[in-house]
Design an enzyme around this catalytic site. Structure first.
Site, PDB file in Angstrom:
ATOM      1  N   GLU A 160       0.827  -1.211   0.000  1.00 33.12           N
ATOM      2  CA  GLU A 160       0.000   0.000   0.000  1.00 33.12           C
ATOM      3  C   GLU A 160       0.863   1.264   0.000  1.00 33.12           C
ATOM      4  OE1 GLU A 160      -3.304   2.192   2.912  1.00 33.12           O
ATOM      5  OE2 GLU A 160      -2.029   0.589   3.686  1.00 33.12           O
ATOM      6  N   LYS A 169      -9.531   3.075  -2.959  1.00 30.07           N
ATOM      7  CA  LYS A 169     -10.010   2.575  -1.673  1.00 30.07           C
ATOM      8  C   LYS A 169     -11.347   3.192  -1.319  1.00 30.07           C
ATOM      9  CE  LYS A 169      -8.519   1.965   3.146  1.00 30.07           C
ATOM     10  NZ  LYS A 169      -7.475   2.299   4.138  1.00 30.07           N
ATOM     11  N   CYS A 212      -5.525  -2.045   3.041  1.00 38.37           N
ATOM     12  CA  CYS A 212      -5.421  -1.911   4.496  1.00 38.37           C
ATOM     13  C   CYS A 212      -6.562  -2.657   5.180  1.00 38.37           C
ATOM     14  CB  CYS A 212      -5.387  -0.431   4.876  1.00 38.37           C
ATOM     15  SG  CYS A 212      -5.003  -0.103   6.612  1.00 38.37           S
TER      16      CYS A 212
END
Length: 542
Positions: free
Chosen positions: A303, A368, A421
């Site tokens: 990430e 995201k 995440c």
């Protein structure tokens, strides 16, 4: 052992002693979570909670208020000890955020403990002497745990059920009823010894609930062992993954001046040598192998890999093109620049995943969707920014949320679902309907939290999601834990926390959609609803 004598001081405790017992019992419960995983300790802490609720006697409303306080202190101890590591993120830039650390470490547990307080208060409102109160507590507390995972943006981290996901055989039951169903079972099982202290007029067979709890664990373990034996790890042909774990210090990841050094480090590390993992390899058995990048079909970076907008940096894309052999694809996390909003100044950004081919062309991207509060955005962003506050990532205006979660097609491999995440820890939300992929890709950056319990908890919860969905998991973490996991949670290959390295691995095949993947939390809702209704009817009759 005289259980009655053991329970009485706890039942009769009052004032600050009652609060102290509750907070210590909650804190001690966290030894059942990763990385310690000594979940039998909860056979002590949850009976203590039951006995504290037993002692909350007063007027009907007074007992409910007292029970709420018990639950809040228990929850505060649990979340304070289980989430202490969040404070490390505020020390990455101590000059800017260090003063906030004491507030973050205490206020988040205090807020999460409200759910535990409400759950215990609901249980007390339906409380009756005898074994039924164990199911009442399990139903009420697991119901508010479900709410904790969904209210506002939701935060299901460290649900009580995660204690029963080690050993791996116990975790297989999430394929039937998910982590919330396992949370109901965990609370009921761990609280069951409390009835050993009941008087005979309340419980004719005080040992029966504990015996049933033991049989439940045996049943879960047997089911899991059979499931593991019947579903060996199978691999996708001609897919060769390489996961790069740079172990880059968090302070460096946002240092634009170090962009050339970071890019050179990534390229050099990606070219090997690597740890090679097979279907049965573990961290201890996998050996070093100087495999060429030409043997790799898919290279994966973690990430937010770069301290710049990758799509805006032609030099970085050129370096990637020079590195990648023909036919090799890079999948990487990166921040992506958003179009400016009308009437607003400053940069706006997405936390994204890119698929890049050997020419340096960005083929696919995902933004995201489920952002981290206070990490990637602030509630009431504009107001708090005017007061001088900012989120930990320091992106003015906060990161933007992507439109939807979707699987991505990639050449040379089956479709995958990118999860950035903690997007991977949300039960039932992880895989949208109609978007079921062949594997899950979780890119993350747990370097914020150093060498602490946080990354171990994150990895444990990611594995549980893979089991619940029946999908293999590929995980690339900046500082670890990077891994390849099969759809039953078996680790195919792993890179330890806090180390730099590469992991070469094949890609496990998925199994058919699990019961949980098909019906979600339906079984959990039925069991909780029936238990609460039975408690209510019994309470009314008495």
């Amino acid at each position: 052992m005289n259980w009655f004598s053991l329970a009485q001081p706890i039942v009769l405790a009052w004032g600050w002693r009652r609060s102290l017992i509750a907070v210590l019992a909650g804190a001690a419960s966290t030894v059942g979570l990763a990385p310690i995983n000594v979940w039998p300790a909860m056979f002590v802490t949850f009976p203590v909670l039951v006995w504290l609720i037993d002692g909350a006697v007063a007027s009907p409303w007074g007992s409910i208020r007292a029970a709420f306080a018990i639950g809040w202190w228990f929850g505060f101890g649990y979340f304070l000890a289980g989430l202490y590591w969040i404070g490390a993120a505020f020390l990455v830039d101590a000059k800017t955020f260090g003063w906030l650390m004491p507030f973050a470490v205490t206020l988040l547990p205090a807020g999460l403990a409200l759910f535990t307080g409400f759950g215990v208060a609901l249980a007390r409102a339906l409380w009756t002497p005898g074994p039924l109160r164990i199911l009442t507590l399990a139903a009420a507390l697991s119901a508010v745990e479900w709410l904790r995972g969904h209210v506002l943006t939701g935060f299901p981290w460290n649900a009580f059920g995660y204690a029963l996901t080690t050993p791996l055989a116990l975790a297989q039951s999430v394929a039937l009823f998910g982590i919330w169903g396992l949370t109901f079972i965990a609370i009921a099982v761990f609280a069951s010894p409390a009835t050993m202290a009941d008087e005979k007029r309340e419980t004719r067979r005080p040992a029966l609930p504990a015996l049933l709890a033991g049989l439940t664990l045996i049943a879960l373990g047997t089911f899991g062992a059979i499931r593991l034996a019947r579903n060996p790890t199978e691999l996708v042909d001609n897919v060769h993954l390489r996961i790069m774990q740079p172990n880059l210090a968090q302070g460096e990841k946002f240092n634009f001046a170090a962009r050339h050094e970071i890019m050179s480090r990534y390229v050099a590390l990606s070219e090997g040598p690597a740890i090679r993992a097979g279907a049965s390899a573990t961290a201890s058995s996998a050996g070093s192998s100087p495999a060429s990048l030409r043997d790799v079909t898919h290279l994966i970076w973690p990430e937010s890999a770069f301290p710049f907008f990758l799509a805006q940096e032609g030099e970085a894309l050129a370096a990637i093109a020079d590195m990648l052999p023909a036919g090799t694809v890079l999948i990487t996390g990166a921040a992506s620049k958003a179009e400016p909003a009308p009437g607003r100044t400053g940069l706006r950004a997405y936390n994204s995943v890119y698929v890049i081919d050997h020419t340096g062309t960005i083929l696919q991207s995902y933004d995201k969707q489920h952002l981290v509060p206070f990490g990637e955005f602030l509630p009431f962003q504009d107001v708090l920014e005017r007061l001088g506050l900012m989120q930990l990532t320091k992106v003015q205006g906060g990161f933007l949320s992507g439109e939807r979660r979707r699987r991505i097609a990639v050449s040379g491999a089956p479709d995958f679902l990118p999860l950035i995440c903690y997007e991977i820890i949300f039960p039932g939300e992880t895989v949208p309907k109609g978007e079921r992929p062949d594997w899950l890709l979780n890119v993350t950056n747990d370097a914020w939290f150093g060498i602490s319990s946080g990354p171990y908890q994150h990895f444990q919860q990611a594995k549980v999601t893979a089991i619940a969905e029946g999908l293999p998991l590929v995980r690339a973490a900046n500082s670890g834990i990077s891994a390849v996991v099969d759809p039953l949670g078996r680790i195919v290959g792993v890179l330890a926390l806090g180390r730099e390295g590469l992991l070469d691995s094949a890609l496990p095949r998925p199994i058919p959609a699990t019961i949980y993947a098909r019906i979600g939390d339906a079984l959990f809702f039925i069991v909780v609803g029936v238990s609460l209704f039975a408690s209510l009817m019994t309470r009314i009759r008495k």
